[in-house]
Scaffold this motif. Structure first.
Motif, short mmCIF file in Angstrom:
data_model
loop_
_atom_site.label_atom_id
_atom_site.label_comp_id
_atom_site.label_asym_id
_atom_site.label_seq_id
_atom_site.Cartn_x
_atom_site.Cartn_y
_atom_site.Cartn_z
N ILE A 190 0.72 -3.28 -6.47
CA ILE A 190 0.82 -2.12 -5.60
C ILE A 190 -0.50 -1.38 -5.62
CG2 ILE A 190 1.72 -0.59 -7.42
CD1 ILE A 190 3.63 0.57 -5.24
N VAL A 191 -0.91 -0.84 -4.49
CA VAL A 191 -2.10 0.00 -4.38
C VAL A 191 -1.62 1.40 -4.04
CG1 VAL A 191 -4.20 0.48 -3.07
CG2 VAL A 191 -3.63 -1.87 -3.70
N PHE A 214 0.87 -1.16 0.00
CA PHE A 214 0.00 0.00 0.00
C PHE A 214 0.92 1.22 0.00
CE2 PHE A 214 -3.02 -3.09 1.67
CZ PHE A 214 -4.21 -2.72 1.02
N GLY A 215 0.97 1.95 -1.12
CA GLY A 215 1.94 3.02 -1.26
C GLY A 215 1.32 4.36 -1.59
N ASP A 216 2.20 5.28 -1.88
CA ASP A 216 1.81 6.66 -2.20
C ASP A 216 1.44 6.74 -3.68
OD1 ASP A 216 1.51 9.37 -2.43
OD2 ASP A 216 3.55 9.89 -1.89
N THR A 217 2.41 6.88 -4.53
CA THR A 217 2.19 6.95 -5.99
C THR A 217 3.31 6.18 -6.66
OG1 THR A 217 3.47 9.00 -6.17
CG2 THR A 217 1.09 9.22 -5.90
N TYR A 218 3.11 5.83 -7.92
CA TYR A 218 4.21 5.21 -8.66
C TYR A 218 4.50 6.04 -9.91
CZ TYR A 218 0.73 2.92 -11.72
OH TYR A 218 -0.29 2.67 -12.60
N GLN A 219 5.77 5.99 -10.30
CA GLN A 219 6.28 6.96 -11.26
C GLN A 219 5.66 6.81 -12.65
OE1 GLN A 219 10.64 7.75 -13.10
NE2 GLN A 219 10.53 7.89 -10.88
N LEU A 274 2.37 -3.39 -18.67
CA LEU A 274 1.30 -3.64 -17.71
C LEU A 274 0.07 -2.79 -18.03
CD1 LEU A 274 3.36 -3.74 -14.39
CD2 LEU A 274 2.77 -5.61 -15.93
N PRO A 275 -1.10 -3.24 -17.66
CA PRO A 275 -2.33 -2.49 -17.97
C PRO A 275 -2.42 -1.21 -17.17
CG PRO A 275 -2.84 -4.38 -16.58
CD PRO A 275 -1.40 -4.52 -16.96
N ASP A 276 -2.91 -0.15 -17.80
CA ASP A 276 -3.15 1.11 -17.10
C ASP A 276 -4.39 0.98 -16.21
OD1 ASP A 276 -1.00 2.33 -18.31
OD2 ASP A 276 -2.18 3.05 -20.01
N GLU A 277 -4.39 1.75 -15.14
CA GLU A 277 -5.45 1.60 -14.15
C GLU A 277 -6.22 2.90 -13.95
OE1 GLU A 277 -6.31 -1.15 -13.60
OE2 GLU A 277 -4.77 -2.55 -12.97
N GLY A 313 -3.34 2.08 -8.84
CA GLY A 313 -2.52 0.90 -8.56
C GLY A 313 -1.90 0.34 -9.83
N ARG A 314 -1.21 -0.77 -9.65
CA ARG A 314 -0.51 -1.42 -10.77
C ARG A 314 -0.28 -2.87 -10.39
NH1 ARG A 314 0.52 1.42 -15.68
NH2 ARG A 314 2.57 0.93 -16.54
N ALA A 315 -0.35 -3.75 -11.38
CA ALA A 315 -0.17 -5.17 -11.08
C ALA A 315 0.45 -5.87 -12.27
CB ALA A 315 -1.51 -5.82 -10.73
N GLU A 316 1.11 -6.98 -11.97
CA GLU A 316 1.67 -7.81 -13.03
C GLU A 316 0.54 -8.57 -13.72
OE1 GLU A 316 6.06 -8.69 -11.07
OE2 GLU A 316 4.43 -10.11 -10.73
N TRP A 317 0.51 -8.43 -15.01
CA TRP A 317 -0.48 -9.14 -15.86
C TRP A 317 0.05 -9.09 -17.27
CZ3 TRP A 317 -4.04 -7.68 -19.82
CH2 TRP A 317 -4.99 -8.64 -20.14
N ASP A 318 0.09 -10.22 -17.92
CA ASP A 318 0.74 -10.32 -19.22
C ASP A 318 -0.28 -10.60 -20.31
OD1 ASP A 318 2.45 -10.58 -21.33
OD2 ASP A 318 3.35 -12.48 -20.66
#
Length: 969
Positions: A377-378, A345-350, A563-566, A357-362
């Motif tokens: 990551i959330v 559970f984080g702040d933001t990702y670059q 990775l997919p955009d959220e 959020g962001r996740a591994e998905w192929d």
């Protein structure tokens, strides 16, 4: 022998062959161990005067070797839900396989006799049959999962009655432990041996368990699906109390592994969403790739940078502090990687600082292979308080995003089995339109399932939609709404209602219509049109990828490309935006002419459901100039008409058929300051077609004529434009040397309205047809005119026509259109028989009308010689009057001049005929034409004393020509 039998057993299990009932050639003995490792009290009835402290102890009977009473050795564990270590072993002979196992649970009472606890419905005891070869146990009172004869070697009883409990136990033999390492009975990606209380993961195969998933605090079960996620958090971003519990409950209620005895009819999934520890706060942490710094990306936080793998000092934050400080930390963390997914559970990702959020998905996994991952990551740090509120509050937003990103790790895309977002027949938390409860407050935190009626089998064909049926053939359980788009606007409707208005027009009864139903302007991933798709539903729960080790692309924890955009805050706010502005525009003239003023009516409305503020419009006129107007705040449903009206004056030079487009755009926001995302109706335009006259002009002329003969001129003009022409004036300019009179005009007409002889000798003929309708046919004017007899062979005359006009309203004058035509003079050989003036006076028969017309075209001074008014034509009377024997000048010279003109007109001589006498030589006159022009110039002077000689010379030269003595042929 035991190891070989275990290997054969494992292979037979893989092949689906059971060894039950097969006796070996030589009987062997086995040590059977029964472990009763957990008891859950369901209800108690201690009797009068005694509290429900429930001091429990077990009794065992293995292979009918006698009932072992554990009241002395194991008494007295107590509590509502407690773990134990009650273990009993016995050596059995495989010759009488299957082995009977009898279990009892008792409650030690102080005031009365001990009570047996009900472990199974309507019974006190649990009696099992255990197969030494297949490692399968069966028996009444077991859960459905165990009744399926799976080699789990662990199970639980189904209890009932007033004084009851549920027991959790395992049964094992040395060789069955090998079977457990090769079997995953519940299909959760975790081997049975990892999930039993006496087993676990031994990653380095040194005989020491590195991760005991079957023991506290994990308590995994080999007969119920388990998923493990370590949930760390950055400083200041710990999840809200209850957020993880909400997701755990959603997985617990998952419609997987049907079990009539379980609540809801399904065993569900145990999600071990294990709160971890605080990690350093990294704003805009990198997720997709490694960064240059020691702690600027997800992998740095997970494993450390540099990564240290030393006994007692493993780096990073994966695992617990105790795991990493253990002398066995390398093996412990390697074991956890086999079972755990990791998230922060984080702040933001670059890569997308505004994303949730962001996740591994192929999505590009070859051959449809494993596409899930093990990290996510959330990041709700980029959301404002308003954005969090619109997402349902921080707890709901964290839970929904956690489950959404975990869903990607579990192989689910934004369309379930694909990346197609916003599908109406995919009501999953994976769908961006339903990740948050922003627009459907009743949407459950759930994936889709065929068991719940939400995995729609037949795709929705956007080219052929039927509005007479809902999305699902049978009602979803629970009942669900769908979220879809109508012309880009988000709509919510019951999923199983009999009718759905897919296109927003003509009601909801059309049977075969096209509509782009997953195009929603307010959802960033769905804002682009995508008509004609076949939108398939998907069964999420039935297609989860449990095993985190399957995706070798992501299991290595390297870069994470593609990775997919959220969802981001902008989309969340847009989805909940309350003011939907609409603008319409109309013009008061569908067609206009140059100089007209077109007025535009502009209406701005708020379709709601809330008020609109900060409303302004920008109007772009057809010439590109821009006007801006402010509009008052609008209540939902209000309509504002812009005043004063916007106007535009059509320029006169606007081409016919030009479509004048006036465009207007309205902008505004709702009470929360969120701009209107549904911009499809935020622009409007009105068109006016310009109708202008377009005239054409042309002229033709007889190509060649002899001097003095009639030239036929044909003037043509037409209006090819869409507007009528007014004040049309046709002007024809005859060159000097070409004579026109209406009296001699033998053309088809019409005759000119005015004829003007200009100072330079040209003549202007004017016709005024006035109005010429739009798209009129070609109009003609045909007239004749004559070149002078003095024109020599090869002389050319250019005729010019010009048509001027205005538009019907008279506001615009247009540049005249013109045309030209050329006539060339030819010459016949002269007869060389000129006649004197006296002869011409006596021979009126030779003075034909044609000859007289030629003379008139050459010199008009004889018209009216008999005292009549000149009429543009030379008559016999006028010619005779001019030829009457003169006695004084200028009559004498006039008579000779007329005689010369008659000789020219009858082709007795030509203007170019050479002449030579002393007088002509002295006057430097070389041709008949020279002599005639000299005489005409003389007649322009008065016959006064000063001109006596000139008159005498002019008369003499013409007399010499008319007598034939001067010509030189």
């Amino acid at each position: 022998m035991g190891t070989l039998r275990a290997l054969v057993t494992a292979l037979l299990l893989v092949a689906g062959v059971t060894l039950a009932g097969v006796a070996p050639a030589h009987a062997e003995t086995h040590t059977v161990t029964v472990n009763l490792y957990r008891v859950v009290e369901l209800s108690c009835d201690e009797g009068d005067g005694e509290s429900c402290t429930n001091d429990y102890y077990p009794k065992f009977n293995i292979d009918n070797q006698g009932l072992f009473d554990g009241s002395d050795d194991y008494c007295c564990a107590h509590g509502k839900d407690f773990t134990t270590n009650w273990t009993r072993s016995a050596t059995v002979d495989e010759s009488h396989n299957q082995i009977d196992i009898h279990l009892e649970l008792w409650d030690q009472d102080d005031l009365s006799g001990d009570d047996v606890i009900h472990w199974v419905k309507d019974r006190d005891y649990l009696d099992l049959k255990f197969d030494l070869f297949t490692c399968v146990f069966t028996g009444s009172g077991l859960t459905t999962q165990q009744g399926a004869n799976l080699p789990t070697l662990a199970g639980q009883s189904e209890a009932g009655g007033a004084d009851s409990a549920r027991a959790y136990f395992s049964i094992s033999t040395p060789h069955c432990k090998d079977v457990l390492e090769q079997t995953d009975s519940d299909g959760d990606g975790l081997m049975n041996g990892w999930e039993t209380p006496t087993g676990g993961l031994d990653v380095d195969h040194d005989g020491t368990v590195d991760l005991a998933l079957g023991q506290a605090p994990y308590d995994a079960l080999p007969y119920r699906k388990d998923l493990f996620v370590e949930a760390d958090h950055m400083r200041g971003f710990a999840p809200q109390t209850g957020a993880l519990d909400d997701v755990v409950k959603a997985f617990a209620a998952a419609p997987v592994d049907p079990d009539p005895a379980a609540p809801g009819g399904f065993r569900g999934i145990t999600l071990h969403a294990m709160p971890g520890e605080e990690v350093p706060a990294v704003h805009d942490v990198l997720f997709d790739s490694d960064g240059p710094g020691p702690q600027d990306d997800f992998n740095d936080l997970k494993h450390g940078n540099p990564q240290v793998r030393q006994p007692g000092a493993c780096s990073g934050f994966f695992g617990t502090p105790a795991d990493r400080s253990s002398a066995n930390c390398v093996n412990i963390l390697d074991a956890k990687r086999q079972a755990f997914r990791y998230m922060i559970f984080g702040d933001t990702y670059q890569e997308d600082p505004k994303s949730s959020g962001r996740a591994e998905w192929d999505a590009t996994s070859p051959g449809g292979g494993p596409i899930g991952g093990n990290d996510f990551i959330v990041t709700l740090g980029g959301f404002s308080d308003t954005g969090i509120a619109k997402a349902g509050g921080r707890r709901d937003a964290e839970a929904a995003t956690f489950m959404h990103e975990l869903g990607h790790n579990l192989s689910l895309g934004h369309g379930g089995g694909d990346a197609v977002n916003c599908k109406p027949n995919y009501p999953s938390v994976m769908n961006h339109a339903l990740q948050f409860s922003s627009r459907d407050s009743s949407r459950p935190l759930d994936y889709t399932s065929a068991f719940r009626g939400t995995a729609f089998g037949t795709p929705l064909d956007e080219a052929h939609l039927n509005e007479n049926r809902g999305v699902y053939g049978t009602p979803a359980n629970p009942s669900r709404n769908i979220v879809y788009g109508v012309a880009g606007k988000l709509r919510v409707a019951p999923a199983t209602d009999g009718r759905i208005d897919w296109n927003g027009v003509n009601g909801d009864k059309e049977g075969d219509i096209p509509a782009d139903i997953n195009h929603i302007d307010s959802v960033g991933a769905c804002k682009d049109a995508s008509a004609g798709e076949r939108l398939g539903g998907f069964d999420d729960w039935a297609n989860i990828q449990y095993d985190p080790r399957l995706s070798t692309k992501f299991f290595t924890d390297g870069a994470r490309p593609g990775l997919p955009d959220e969802l981001d805050e902008k989309t969340v706010l847009a989805m909940t935006q309350q003011a939907d502005l609409k603008v319409v525009k109309s013009a008061d003239q569908a067609e206009a002419a140059g100089g007209d003023t077109v007025s535009y009516t502009v209406e701005v409305s708020d379709l709601g459901p809330g008020p609109a503020s900060g409303v302004s419009l920008a109007d772009t006129l057809p010439d590109g100039t821009r006007q801006e107007r402010q509009v008052p705040d609008l209540a939902a449903g209000a309509v504002h008409t812009v005043a004063p009206k916007i106007t535009y004056q059509v320029p006169c030079d606007t081409a016919d058929g030009t479509v004048l487009t006036n465009r207007v755009t309205v902008t505004g926001h709702d009470a929360a300051g969120v701009p209107d995302p549904y911009v499809g109706d935020n622009t409007a335009q009105a068109t006016t077609t310009v109708r202008a006259p377009v005239l054409t002009a042309a002229t033709t002329a007889t190509a060649t004529v002899n001097a003095g003969e009639a030239v036929t001129y044909t003037l043509t003009y037409a209006n090819t434009g869409g507007g009528a022409a007014a004040n049309v004036t046709v002007t024809d300019t005859l060159p000097a040397g070409v004579y026109y009179s209406q009296a001699l005009d033998t053309g088809a007409g019409p005759k000119p309205d005015a004829v003007t002889l200009n100072a330079d000798g040209t003549r202007t003929l004017v016709w005024k047809p006035g109005q010429v309708p739009a798209a009129s046919g070609e109009q003609k004017i045909v007239f004749t005119a004559r070149p002078t007899l003095l024109a020599t062979a090869g002389t050319t005359y250019q005729n010019k026509v010009s048509v001027s006009y205005r538009n019907a309203g008279g506001a615009c004058d247009f540049a005249p259109v013109t045309g030209t035509a050329t006539t060339t003079v030819t010459a016949l050989p002269p007869s060389r028989t000129p006649l004197l003036a006296t002869a011409w006076a006596l021979r009126p028969d030779l003075r034909t009308a044609e000859v007289l017309a030629r003379v008139q075209a050459t010199d008009t001074r004889f018209d009216g010689a008999d005292g009549s008014a000149p009429d543009g034509a030379l008559s016999q009377r006028e010619a005779s009057a001019a030829l009457t024997l003169p006695v004084t000048q200028p009559r004498t010279l006039r008579a000779e001049l007329l005689a010369t003109a008659l000789n020219l007109g009858t082709r007795r001589i030509n203007a170019g005929t050479a002449v030579d006498t002393l007088t002509l030589r002295r006057l430097r006159l070389d041709t008949v034409g020279d002599a005639v022009r000299y005489a005409q110039a003389t007649l322009a002077e008065p016959p006064a004393v000063g001109n006596v000689v000139r008159y005498a010379d002019s008369t003499l030269t013409l007399t010499e020509i008319n007598s034939g003595v001067a010509e030189r042929y």
